[in-house]
Design an enzyme around this catalytic site. Structure first.
Site, mmCIF file in Angstrom:
data_model
loop_
_atom_site.group_PDB
_atom_site.id
_atom_site.type_symbol
_atom_site.label_atom_id
_atom_site.label_comp_id
_atom_site.label_asym_id
_atom_site.label_seq_id
_atom_site.Cartn_x
_atom_site.Cartn_y
_atom_site.Cartn_z
ATOM 1 N N CYS A 56 0.889 -1.334 0.067
ATOM 2 C CA CYS A 56 -0.090 0.003 -0.149
ATOM 3 C C CYS A 56 0.601 1.224 -0.116
ATOM 4 O O CYS A 56 0.656 2.190 -0.821
ATOM 5 C CB CYS A 56 -0.785 -0.032 0.850
ATOM 6 S SG CYS A 56 -0.351 -0.174 2.879
ATOM 7 N N HIS A 107 -2.502 0.774 6.927
ATOM 8 C CA HIS A 107 -3.004 0.838 5.482
ATOM 9 C C HIS A 107 -3.201 2.097 4.874
ATOM 10 O O HIS A 107 -3.622 3.065 5.653
ATOM 11 C CB HIS A 107 -4.284 0.138 5.025
ATOM 12 C CG HIS A 107 -4.738 -0.370 3.749
ATOM 13 N ND1 HIS A 107 -3.873 -1.086 3.023
ATOM 14 C CD2 HIS A 107 -5.547 0.327 2.911
ATOM 15 C CE1 HIS A 107 -4.291 -0.941 1.629
ATOM 16 N NE2 HIS A 107 -5.333 -0.154 1.535
ATOM 17 N N HIS A 119 -5.834 2.341 -4.195
ATOM 18 C CA HIS A 119 -4.825 1.707 -3.121
ATOM 19 C C HIS A 119 -4.429 0.510 -3.597
ATOM 20 O O HIS A 119 -5.143 0.019 -4.702
ATOM 21 C CB HIS A 119 -5.587 1.806 -1.509
ATOM 22 C CG HIS A 119 -6.976 0.974 -1.667
ATOM 23 N ND1 HIS A 119 -6.566 -0.165 -0.882
ATOM 24 C CD2 HIS A 119 -8.057 0.949 -2.407
ATOM 25 C CE1 HIS A 119 -7.962 -0.833 -0.959
ATOM 26 N NE2 HIS A 119 -8.731 -0.060 -1.991
#
Length: 306
Positions: A56, A107, A119
């Site tokens: 990420c 994240h 993402h």
């Protein structure tokens, strides 16, 4: 492109190059989203930072890097920088963070408007998701603004105001810079057919602009425009000169107070300084956002030719 030997043409150039700063001066909503979307489908790879696979934070770092903006490598490093933004005030380009591990921020994605963010997810790779989805809504931690990406219409209005305010009897237009560079590099300017939508073959400097475009020295904006009647900043000029003369970085420790390592022009400006093409303004600053004047431009050429 063959190596240029005319470096002295701009020796003592204290002014000097295109776009993207941490205030994302030339990066718009469209540029941000287009850059992020081009990686959709790239698989998730733990620790990945390339198109072979992103995690990420590797993905977000890559997108910002493509736009000339340096950010931390890890999710926690990215979360510790920038300005906090409330969920109701999210803007395109803001980083959004989540607690997916149960142990804090783990994240990150990039907000792209309409309640969506792009993402690199462990299950789908680079993809677009909605903040309203229950999984993400329940794990949302907050957002940070690392850079300001203006909407296209805002950028257009700013550029129009700039063009009206600039006195081109004092400052060098991009067309004039192209003209002077083409002469200094002894380029063939007979071809006046440019692919820039705002450069007609009948324009005075169409040949010079086309020659520099063909050499890869000048590039247009996202709308394929050259903006011949706009000024050129010292930061923008630094990039143009590095490309024009194929300058290679030399050993040098000169740094400028207004060009930090996270500035898109840092490598270009540092390159110029290392080659003694610029020493800045003499006060520790480079003057990256200052416009190049005609007098300065002429002086550089005169000194070089003598």
């Amino acid at each position: 492109m063959k190596k240029r030997w005319l470096l002295p043409v701009f020796a003592s150039l204290m002014l000097l190059a295109s776009p993207f700063t941490n205030d994302a001066e030339a990066a718009t909503h469209k540029e941000l989203t287009n850059t992020a979307y081009k990686y959709i489908g790239v698989p998730y790879t733990y620790g990945g930072t390339s198109t072979n696979g992103f995690d990420c934070s590797g993905f977000t770092q890559r997108v910002f890097s493509d736009l000339g903006i340096s950010i931390g490598r890890t999710t926690s490093a990215q979360y510790s920088t920038g300005t906090a933004v409330s969920k109701s005030n999210l803007e395109v380009g803001d980083l959004v963070f989540f607690n997916t591990s149960g142990r804090g921020v783990s994240h990150v994605g990039i907000f792209v408007g309409n309640g969506e963010f792009v993402h690199s997810s462990t299950s789908k790779g680079v993809t677009v998701s909605k903040l309203s989805e229950s999984y993400w809504a329940n794990r949302y931690l907050g957002a940070k603004q690392i850079a300001n990406f203006p909407a296209e219409e805002v950028t257009k209005k700013v550029e129009e105001v700039k063009s009206v305010a600039i006195d081109f009897s004092v400052y060098a237009s991009r067309a004039e810079v192209a003209n002077q560079l083409a002469k200094a590099l002894n380029l063939d300017t007979s071809n006046t057919t440019s692919t820039f939508s705002d450069v007609k073959s009948s324009d005075k400097y169409a040949g010079a602009i086309t020659s520099l475009q063909n050499e890869g020295i000048f590039q247009g904006d996202e709308n394929k425009k050259f903006n011949p009647n706009s000024p050129i900043t010292r930061a923008e000029m630094s990039k143009v000169l590095v490309l024009a003369f194929d300058l290679q970085l030399q050993d040098n420790t000169l740094q400028f107070t207004d060009v930090k390592k996270d500035n898109w022009a840092y490598e270009y400006v540092n390159n110029l300084a290392s080659n003694k093409v610029t020493i800045g303004l003499g006060n520790g600053a480079f003057g990256a956002k200052d416009n190049v004047t005609l007098t300065q431009l002429g002086l550089f050429i005169e000194r070089a030719m003598n």
